[in-house]
Design an enzyme around this catalytic site. Structure first.
Site, PDB file in Angstrom:
ATOM      1  N   PHE A  97       9.319   3.928   8.709  1.00 31.08           N
ATOM      2  CA  PHE A  97       9.161   2.762   9.581  1.00 31.08           C
ATOM      3  C   PHE A  97       9.349   1.478   8.785  1.00 31.08           C
ATOM      4  O   PHE A  97       9.931   0.518   9.251  1.00 31.08           O
ATOM      5  CB  PHE A  97       7.761   2.811  10.205  1.00 31.08           C
ATOM      6  CG  PHE A  97       7.512   1.791  11.283  1.00 31.08           C
ATOM      7  CD1 PHE A  97       7.739   2.098  12.616  1.00 31.08           C
ATOM      8  CD2 PHE A  97       7.023   0.535  10.973  1.00 31.08           C
ATOM      9  CE1 PHE A  97       7.494   1.159  13.611  1.00 31.08           C
ATOM     10  CE2 PHE A  97       6.773  -0.404  11.960  1.00 31.08           C
ATOM     11  CZ  PHE A  97       7.017  -0.083  13.289  1.00 31.08           C
ATOM     12  N   GLY A  98       8.810   1.451   7.570  1.00 35.87           N
ATOM     13  CA  GLY A  98       8.880   0.258   6.740  1.00 35.87           C
ATOM     14  C   GLY A  98       7.776   0.250   5.714  1.00 35.87           C
ATOM     15  O   GLY A  98       7.172   1.282   5.406  1.00 35.87           O
TER      16      GLY A  98
ATOM     17  N   LEU B 181       0.822  -1.215   0.000  1.00 38.76           N
ATOM     18  CA  LEU B 181       0.000   0.000   0.000  1.00 38.76           C
ATOM     19  C   LEU B 181       0.853   1.261   0.000  1.00 38.76           C
ATOM     20  O   LEU B 181       0.437   2.296  -0.498  1.00 38.76           O
ATOM     21  CB  LEU B 181      -0.927   0.022   1.224  1.00 38.76           C
ATOM     22  CG  LEU B 181      -1.970  -1.078   1.313  1.00 38.76           C
ATOM     23  CD1 LEU B 181      -2.724  -0.980   2.638  1.00 38.76           C
ATOM     24  CD2 LEU B 181      -2.934  -0.997   0.143  1.00 38.76           C
TER      25      LEU B 181
ATOM     26  N   ASP C 293       4.388  15.271  13.143  1.00 39.71           N
ATOM     27  CA  ASP C 293       4.703  14.854  11.765  1.00 39.71           C
ATOM     28  C   ASP C 293       3.468  14.942  10.875  1.00 39.71           C
ATOM     29  O   ASP C 293       3.143  14.003  10.151  1.00 39.71           O
ATOM     30  CB  ASP C 293       5.287  13.437  11.760  1.00 39.71           C
ATOM     31  CG  ASP C 293       6.115  13.147  10.505  1.00 39.71           C
ATOM     32  OD1 ASP C 293       6.527  14.110   9.816  1.00 39.71           O
ATOM     33  OD2 ASP C 293       6.355  11.960  10.216  1.00 39.71           O
TER      34      ASP C 293
END
Length: 185
Positions: free
Chosen positions: A24-25, A19, A138
């Site tokens: 973070f990954g 997606l 953020d």
């Protein structure tokens, strides 16, 4: 809910559909019990954010609940395998719509205003409704997700912090967030 890494592999069909991707990954599409769609954020081994931000996000999302904040469905904390499982937001992030990467569909001004109001309500909840109050640190287009009705929800709380209560003498001056999206202060 706590999930095993094997369950995470099963719900994502062995990490078949990506997606998106962030610091973070990688975020994968998943399905729980064959009916509930989810987004699975899997910590990359090369992530600079790591366990500290994973833990911060889990702790924050376990205690805050608001219609304009993405909901945590569960997590996986099994050895080196860390994953956050969120509600699935079918219209992706706001950046995809602003940049025209969603098939050329242009958001109406009414929808844009609705998105702005939803984000403001989510921020108001974090700043005023939470005890202690929270600051996201953020806010950017990729952290504003849209559901099937274009209702906006804030996501990615790994950098969030509690506001000072007034009795604390320590104030963090560490810069946190994404360059280009930081308040000048």
């Amino acid at each position: 809910m706590r999930f095993t890494y094997t369950e995470v592999q099963e719900m994502t069909n062995s990490f078949e559909r990506v997606l998106g991707e962030g610091g973070f990954g990688v975020v994968y599409h998943g399905c729980i019990n064959g009916t509930q769609q989810v987004a699975v954020k899997l910590l990359s081994q090369s992530s600079s954010q790591g366990y500290k931000h994973f833990k911060a996000e889990v702790e924050l999302l376990m205690r805050v609940h608001h219609i304009n904040l993405v909901s945590l469905v569960g997590y996986c904390d099994e050895g080196d395998h860390l994953a956050l499982i969120y509600e699935y937001m079918s219209n992706g992030d706001l950046k995809q719509h602003i940049s025209g990467n969603r098939g050329g569909f242009v958001l109406s001004w009414e929808t844009r205003l609705k998105i702005a109001a939803n984000v403001a309500l989510g921020l108001e909840y974090l700043h005023i409704g939470c005890k202690p109050a929270m600051v996201h640190r953020d806010i950017k287009c990729t952290n504003i997700l849209l559901d099937e009705h274009y209702q906006a929800k804030l996501a990615d709380f790994g950098l969030s912090r509690s506001f000072s209560t007034g009795s604390e003498t320590y104030v963090s001056t560490v810069v946190a967030g994404t360059p280009g999206y930081l308040d000048p202060e």
